[in-house]
Design an enzyme around this catalytic site. Structure first.
Site, PDB file in Angstrom:
ATOM      1  N   HIS A   8       3.372   4.286  -3.059  1.00 42.24           N
ATOM      2  CA  HIS A   8       4.573   3.791  -2.384  1.00 42.24           C
ATOM      3  C   HIS A   8       5.114   2.589  -3.139  1.00 42.24           C
ATOM      4  O   HIS A   8       4.371   1.656  -3.456  1.00 42.24           O
ATOM      5  CB  HIS A   8       4.258   3.377  -0.942  1.00 42.24           C
ATOM      6  CG  HIS A   8       3.973   4.532  -0.041  1.00 42.24           C
ATOM      7  ND1 HIS A   8       4.052   4.435   1.335  1.00 42.24           N
ATOM      8  CD2 HIS A   8       3.622   5.815  -0.300  1.00 42.24           C
ATOM      9  CE1 HIS A   8       3.757   5.602   1.877  1.00 42.24           C
ATOM     10  NE2 HIS A   8       3.477   6.452   0.902  1.00 42.24           N
ATOM     11  N   GLU A  42      12.627   2.770  -0.217  1.00 43.64           N
ATOM     12  CA  GLU A  42      11.209   3.107  -0.298  1.00 43.64           C
ATOM     13  C   GLU A  42      11.054   4.369  -1.144  1.00 43.64           C
ATOM     14  O   GLU A  42      11.658   5.403  -0.842  1.00 43.64           O
ATOM     15  CB  GLU A  42      10.608   3.346   1.087  1.00 43.64           C
ATOM     16  CG  GLU A  42       9.116   3.652   1.027  1.00 43.64           C
ATOM     17  CD  GLU A  42       8.537   4.092   2.352  1.00 43.64           C
ATOM     18  OE1 GLU A  42       7.484   3.573   2.737  1.00 43.64           O
ATOM     19  OE2 GLU A  42       9.143   4.974   2.996  1.00 43.64           O
TER      20      GLU A  42
END
Length: 253
Positions: A135, A154
């Site tokens: 991530h 993200e």
């Protein structure tokens, strides 16, 4: 009981503000998707291979954002939301191999007009439930006709096996409304280990394929290589012989 007076002008202004707020995140996603597409096409054109298999984008709805604001005990202030919630815009990139994930991470880091705010590596250190993925929170520049801003996106990068497991886990939790039976949780964890083993085996095969390809390329006869042609957008272009000769005379950079 008197009903509150509705100020239509105020409602219109709030709607404009919310539209501008969501618009910037939509444009940030568009910007990220364009950059990923460029990287993908570059690899396909120059190396006959791309580390990027699939790309999927997601923009949270205003309702979903507001629910998160309530859970975090925040004020419904757009500036505070922008500074606090980093996953309003999301992009998921699926790769074939684990090494591709880190290769792509490095390429994104090299784009200096974007800022990598944080990285969480759930591949080297998986979550307790077996979840594996990389991530990144990246601040992306966005320019419109009237303003500019830097919007958080993200980025999740994972292999096909990781993505399959995450999709299955999400479906099971949704079906059981998060009250998943213990035996299913145990099987999910076991499946995660199997997916990790598959990724490891596929990585090994990938490295062997690279060695074979390099060996084949070194043995390939120059006459078999079409040096006077290039392909772009599924079109073949012939390179003039005189241009090739002139380029050969230029000093190496």
């Amino acid at each position: 009981m008197n009903r509150p007076i509705i100020d239509m002008d105020q409602i219109k202004q709030l709607k404009i503000q919310l539209t501008e707020f969501m618009m910037m995140y939509k444009f940030a996603l568009d910007e990220m998707e364009t950059r990923i597409t460029i990287l993908q096409e570059e690899f396909e054109l120059l190396q006959d291979y791309s580390p990027i298999e699939h790309v999927k984008t997601r923009l949270k709805s205003p309702e979903s954002i507001f629910n998160k604001v309530i859970r975090k005990n925040m004020k419904a202030d757009l500036q505070q939301i922008k500074e606090t919630i980093n996953d309003i815009a999301g992009i998921r990139i699926t790769c074939a191999f684990v090494s591709d994930i880190y290769k792509l991470e490095e390429m994104l880091r090299k784009q200096t007009d974007m800022e990598v705010l944080s990285v969480k590596d759930y591949i080297k250190k998986p979550k307790d439930n077996g979840y594996r993925s990389l991530h990144m929170i990246i601040r992306v520049p966005v320019y419109t006709s009237s303003k500019q801003g830097h919007i958080c996106v993200e980025v999740q990068i994972r292999t096909i096996a990781m993505d399959f497991w995450a999709s299955l886990e999400h479906k099971i939790f949704y079906k059981y409304e998060r009250n998943v039976p213990v035996h299913l949780l145990e099987e999910l964890t076991e499946a995660s280990h199997s997916a990790a083993a598959l990724d490891h085996k596929m990585e090994k095969l990938h490295l062997e394929m690279i060695e074979v390809k390099q060996q084949h390329s070194s043995e390939k006869n120059l006459s078999e290589i079409k040096l006077d042609q290039l392909r772009l957008n599924n079109e073949t272009f012939k390179i003039p012989q005189k241009l090739i000769e002139q380029l050969q005379q230029l000093p190496d950079k």
